[in-house]
Write a protein that holds these residues in place. Sequence first.
Motif, PDB file in Angstrom:
ATOM      1  N   GLU A  80      25.922  72.750  55.016  1.00  0.00           N
ATOM      2  CA  GLU A  80      25.535  71.552  55.764  1.00  0.00           C
ATOM      3  C   GLU A  80      24.194  71.778  56.460  1.00  0.00           C
ATOM      4  O   GLU A  80      23.380  70.859  56.571  1.00  0.00           O
ATOM      5  N   GLU A  81      23.950  73.000  56.892  1.00  0.00           N
ATOM      6  CA  GLU A  81      22.668  73.336  57.524  1.00  0.00           C
ATOM      7  C   GLU A  81      21.520  73.192  56.515  1.00  0.00           C
ATOM      8  O   GLU A  81      20.444  72.689  56.852  1.00  0.00           O
ATOM      9  N   ASP A  82      21.744  73.610  55.269  1.00  0.00           N
ATOM     10  CA  ASP A  82      20.733  73.442  54.213  1.00  0.00           C
ATOM     11  C   ASP A  82      20.433  71.965  53.987  1.00  0.00           C
ATOM     12  O   ASP A  82      19.276  71.565  53.846  1.00  0.00           O
ATOM     13  N   LYS A  83      21.482  71.158  53.965  1.00  0.00           N
ATOM     14  CA  LYS A  83      21.313  69.719  53.738  1.00  0.00           C
ATOM     15  C   LYS A  83      20.557  69.068  54.898  1.00  0.00           C
ATOM     16  O   LYS A  83      19.702  68.215  54.686  1.00  0.00           O
ATOM     17  N   THR A  84      20.857  69.478  56.119  1.00  0.00           N
ATOM     18  CA  THR A  84      20.166  68.948  57.295  1.00  0.00           C
ATOM     19  C   THR A  84      18.694  69.352  57.264  1.00  0.00           C
ATOM     20  O   THR A  84      17.807  68.545  57.546  1.00  0.00           O
TER      21      THR A  84
END
Length: 188
Positions: free
Chosen positions: A95-99
Amino acid sequence: MPNRKWLSIALLPLIGCPLLAEPPPAEDSLHRELTSSERSIDDHFSNVSAMTGSKPMPLRGVTRGGYLRGFGAVFTLQVSLVPMANLGPFRRLTEEDKTRLNLSKRQRVEDLVIRARTVLVEEGAGLTQVPVNEQVALIISLLHYSWEDVTGLPSQLVMQARRQVLIDRQAGRIDLPTLKSNLEVTYF
């Protein structure tokens, strides 16, 4: 089934038909200008811009141009705001990569607008076969993956202006604020 001999005789008058003739020189010149602009637009988005210092925006496919009588020239292309070199089937995105990807893309939207405006002026001013009272438009679709967070991101940018405005900007007769006020920019 009709007799082939009669069909051949019936089609004989079509040999001199204007629909089958070569296009008039003006249309041929317009086609050459559109094709040249397609290649130039591809280069503008694919290469690093020394002027802005920004990274390339990889194209998906190639730019396509067309002419709509009474409207003007329209160019369509699809770009990726942020290259995804590390994306692969064995790499799981957090999710951090997507953000982080969403933030990177949102930051690049302004680069896209600047690049599109530059391209519109340079290419639109040179389309001598398009009447000066008609429009030149760029329709830029942005590549988004089904899994990514697209919050705050457009899926398409449409930028257009009358060709005369683009000529005036290219010749230095109008400044950047005047150009901006004469551009129609739409996000979808």
